[in-house]
Design a protein around this motif. Structure first.
Motif: not given
Length: 304
Positions: A130-142
């Motif tokens: 959800v965070l990466h695909e939906g909101l483009s949150v970087p993987f280091d933050e996830i």
């Protein structure tokens, strides 16, 4: 920061936060509680340390939702039958008091079939996706939210993406409405062949009651089996004369569905609790049917 200004800034992000929380948890109550808790954390935070309020709030809500997802996973171990997300059910007409969640579930990623697939992911997979695909949150933050490495967070998202790829493609409201109404007309006529013909050959039916009332304990597959199940419910509850008298049309996560009002036992007719029924349409036929009959899952019914 002046309290009223901080409150106004938070409110400007509420719809976004509800969207994130609902996709992460599949629960109306948990989503609303997570957003409210994020406000309490914001009120107690050092404002000078927040560079990007939207990103900060998204991270806080994601952490809260991750905890709630893990708690839900424990509850599911003792759940009777199948587990479905909580629907957001609203009136078909425009509302005089717009509900933020009503706007959220009109997005394709919040349609019921999409949430059902997300419910099959592990909590870390769901958060990563959800965070990466939906909101483009970087993987280091996830990774920081999940307590794993960035590579591990990336792999979680990859596995989730493969699962989500099987979600049926959304159809237009017109195609959805036509397929659902055809199914209901056939059900009203009591013709098992007509009901089966209104269902996709690969159709699935999932019931969620947690043992509180009659529904399918296991997922049903195939048009003929599902047709016989629904006709059996109609006969069990004495609705053979006019099944449509027991329900009203509603929007279930933005598309046509049903709400069945609770009815006490009457002479010769079994009583039943309220339930909401959602649908997914594929190739012009009803492919997915979701019978939500657990009262604890109906906090998102907002027809008033």
């Amino acid at each position: 920061m002046v309290a009223s200004l901080l409150s106004d800034l938070f409110e400007s992000h509420r719809a976004h936060l509800l969207s994130v929380a609902y996709r992460l948890t599949g629960s109306v109550g948990d989503a609303e509680d997570a957003v409210q808790e994020s406000w309490l954390r914001l009120a107690g935070a050092r404002q000078s340390e927040i560079e990007d309020l939207r990103a900060w709030l998204t991270t806080v809500v994601s952490r809260i939702c991750l905890d709630r997802l893990r708690s839900a996973a424990v509850r599911r171990e003792n759940y009777v039958g199948q587990w479905l997300p909580e629907p957001v059910v609203t009136a078909r007409g425009p509302s005089s008091a717009p509900d933020p969640l009503e706007a959220v579930v009109r997005k394709q990623e919040c349609r019921f079939a999409a949430l059902v697939v997300l419910d099959g992911l592990t909590p870390p997979q769901r958060v990563a996706f959800v965070l990466h695909e939906g909101l483009s949150v970087p993987f280091d933050e996830i990774a920081e939210i999940l307590g794993v490495s960035a590579d591990a967070a990336r792999q979680l998202a990859v596995r989730a993406r493969k699962a989500v790829a099987h979600t049926p493609a959304p159809v237009s409201d017109a195609e959805h409405d036509a397929a659902v109404q055809r199914f209901l007309l056939a059900l009203s006529a009591g013709d098992v062949n007509a009901v089966a013909a209104a269902l996709h050959p690969d159709s699935v039916m999932i019931g969620d009651a947690n043992g509180t009332t009659a529904t399918a304990v296991n997922t049903l597959h195939g048009s003929d089996r599902i047709a016989r199940f629904f006709l059996g419910l109609v006969r069990k509850y004495g609705l053979t004369e006019d099944p449509s008298s027991a329900y009203e049309f509603a929007s279930v996560n933005g598309q046509l569905g049903l709400v069945v009002a609770a009815r006490p036992a009457q002479a010769g007719k079994a009583g039943f609790p309220a339930r909401a029924i959602g649908f997914t349409v594929r190739d012009g036929l009803v492919w997915g049917t979701y019978d939500l009959a657990n009262p604890a899952k109906l906090s998102g019914v907002r027809l008033a």
